[in-house]
Structure formats: structure tokens, C-alpha cells
Design an enzyme around this catalytic site. Structure first.
Site, PDB file in Angstrom:
ATOM      1  N   ARG A 139      47.594  43.795  34.935  1.00  0.00           N
ATOM      2  CA  ARG A 139      49.027  43.969  34.678  1.00  0.00           C
ATOM      3  C   ARG A 139      49.501  45.418  34.751  1.00  0.00           C
ATOM      4  O   ARG A 139      50.508  45.701  35.409  1.00  0.00           O
ATOM      5  CB  ARG A 139      49.379  43.384  33.291  1.00  0.00           C
ATOM      6  N   ASP A 185      48.559  37.628  30.290  1.00  0.00           N
ATOM      7  CA  ASP A 185      47.352  38.101  30.968  1.00  0.00           C
ATOM      8  C   ASP A 185      46.936  37.099  32.058  1.00  0.00           C
ATOM      9  O   ASP A 185      46.644  35.945  31.757  1.00  0.00           O
ATOM     10  CB  ASP A 185      46.241  38.226  29.920  1.00  0.00           C
ATOM     11  N   CYS A 233      47.926  47.915  29.469  1.00  0.00           N
ATOM     12  CA  CYS A 233      47.546  46.530  29.166  1.00  0.00           C
ATOM     13  C   CYS A 233      46.158  46.549  28.525  1.00  0.00           C
ATOM     14  O   CYS A 233      45.746  47.567  27.958  1.00  0.00           O
ATOM     15  CB  CYS A 233      47.608  45.649  30.415  1.00  0.00           C
TER      16      CYS A 233
HETATM   17  P1  4NP Z   1      44.716  43.143  32.288  1.00  0.00           P
HETATM   18  O1  4NP Z   1      43.775  41.839  32.417  1.00  0.00           O
HETATM   19  O2  4NP Z   1      44.770  43.467  30.814  1.00  0.00           O
HETATM   20  O3  4NP Z   1      46.045  42.670  32.810  1.00  0.00           O
HETATM   21  O4  4NP Z   1      44.087  44.214  33.127  1.00  0.00           O
HETATM   22  C1  4NP Z   1      42.476  41.811  31.917  1.00  0.00           C
HETATM   23  C2  4NP Z   1      41.438  42.207  32.725  1.00  0.00           C
HETATM   24  C3  4NP Z   1      40.141  42.149  32.248  1.00  0.00           C
HETATM   25  C4  4NP Z   1      39.894  41.715  30.957  1.00  0.00           C
HETATM   26  C5  4NP Z   1      40.953  41.328  30.149  1.00  0.00           C
HETATM   27  C6  4NP Z   1      42.242  41.384  30.635  1.00  0.00           C
HETATM   28  N1  4NP Z   1      38.567  41.633  30.461  1.00  0.00           N
HETATM   29  O5  4NP Z   1      38.389  41.160  29.330  1.00  0.00           O
HETATM   30  O6  4NP Z   1      37.630  42.042  31.167  1.00  0.00           O
END
Ligand code: 4NP
Length: 164
Positions: free
Chosen positions: A13, A127, A7
Site C-alpha cells: 500500500r 491490506d 503501511c
Molecule cells: P503492506 O502489505 O502493509 O500494504 O505492504 C503487507 C505486506 C507484507 C506483510 C504484511 C502486509 N507481511 O506480513 O509480510
């Protein structure tokens, strides 16, 4: 066989997908045959444990998230047989890094296996990072449905006879 779940941040995710897939593979008797890891296309959270909301939601369904965030790297194309993007942006970002057609052929989007997504043009696991707790439940629902179908396919295609 080695599978990498990917992800953006590798704290919500893809650690959830890693945990669910590993859990289901163990239940199917393939815990020793299939390795699962996860990574993020972004590097902000490298070394971090999964987001507490993701861990709590998974734990309530009996699944422990064990990962530490790592960034997706070109070498992962050599190290893994199947690379599962959580959304179309992750897929595009990895496709742009693929050094050759063989590598690109390892890339898939997880919800291709979601039986409730058949025919949908939007196969993203959305997300949940900036949203509320329901987002984490929705993510788990999609990931569980997809991983169940994926494990069935792996059993049928890679380990035929393993349930005899
Ligand atoms: P993930 O969610 O891609 O599902 O792990 C996110 C976690 C952190 C960030 C973006 C998406 N971030 O920009 O810090």
C-alpha cells in the site's frame, strides 16, 4: 515539503501511495517542491522492491513504483512534514512512537481525503497482501481518489498562485 506514506510491510500500500502521490505532484508541477517517501511499521521486507502485484497494477495505470522498503523510525517525525497512515493500526502504531505533540500532529490517515469515504468510520486502505488481484485494484482506486484531493489541497494551501 516532505511527505511519508506508511503501511505495515512497505511493499504494497505505501509504495503505491508514494508512486501515485509523486506522479500526481509532478503532473501538478510540484515535483521539485514536494518529496515523497514511504515506510513500514514492520521490518520484514526492509530493502525489498514493492510486491509484483502492486507494481503490475500501478504500471497498468501508468505509474512506476520506485521504492525500496524501509522501516518507520522515530527520526521520521523530524524528517517529514506530513505522515500518512494507510490504516488505523498503522496510525496507532506510529502514534505510540510519537515523542511529542508536534510529532503526533503530523500523523494523518490517507483516506481522510477520499471524497467517497466522507462520513465513513472505516478509513482504512485494506491490506491486499493475502488477497487476490482485485484487492490491488481497490487499493489503487482509494489511493488515487485520496491523492487527487490531497494534491488539490497542497496546491491551494501551500502553493497558492502556482496555477496562475
Ligand atoms: P503492506 O502489505 O502493509 O500494504 O505492504 C503487507 C505486506 C507484507 C506483510 C504484511 C502486509 N507481511 O506480513 O509480510
Amino acid at each position: 515539503m516532505r511527505i511519508l506514506c506508511v503501511c505495515l510491510g512497505n511493499i504494497c500500500r505505501s509504495p503505491t501511495a508514494e508512486g501515485v502521490l509523486r506522479h500526481r505532484l509532478r503532473e501538478a508541477g510540484l515535483g521539485e517542491d514536494v518529496d515523497v517517501e514511504s515506510a513500514g511499521t514492520g521490518g520484514w521486507h526492509v530493502g525489498h522492491r514493492p510486491d509484483e502485484r502492486a507494481s503490475a497494477a500501478a504500471s497498468a495505470r501508468g505509474i512506476t513504483l520506485e521504492s525500496r522498503a524501509q522501516r518507520f523510525e522515530v527520526d521520521h517525525f523530524d524528517d517529514f512534514d506530513l505522515i500518512l497512515a494507510m490504516d488505523r493500526q498503522n496510525l496507532a502504531d506510529m502514534r505510540a512512537l510519537a515523542p511529542h505533540a508536534d510529532a503526533e500532529g503530523k500523523l494523518r490517515i490517507l483516506r481522510e481525503w477520499d471524497p467517497e469515504a466522507r462520513g465513513d468510520s472505516d478509513l482504512d486502505v485494506p491490506d491486499p497482501y493475502y488477497g487476490g488481484e482485485q484487492g490491488f485494484e481497490d487499493v489503487l482506486d482509494m489511493i488515487e481518489r485520496s491523492c487527487d484531493a490531497l494534491v488539490e489541497e497542497i496546491l491551494a494551501t501551500r502553493f497558492p498562485g502556482s496555477r496562475d
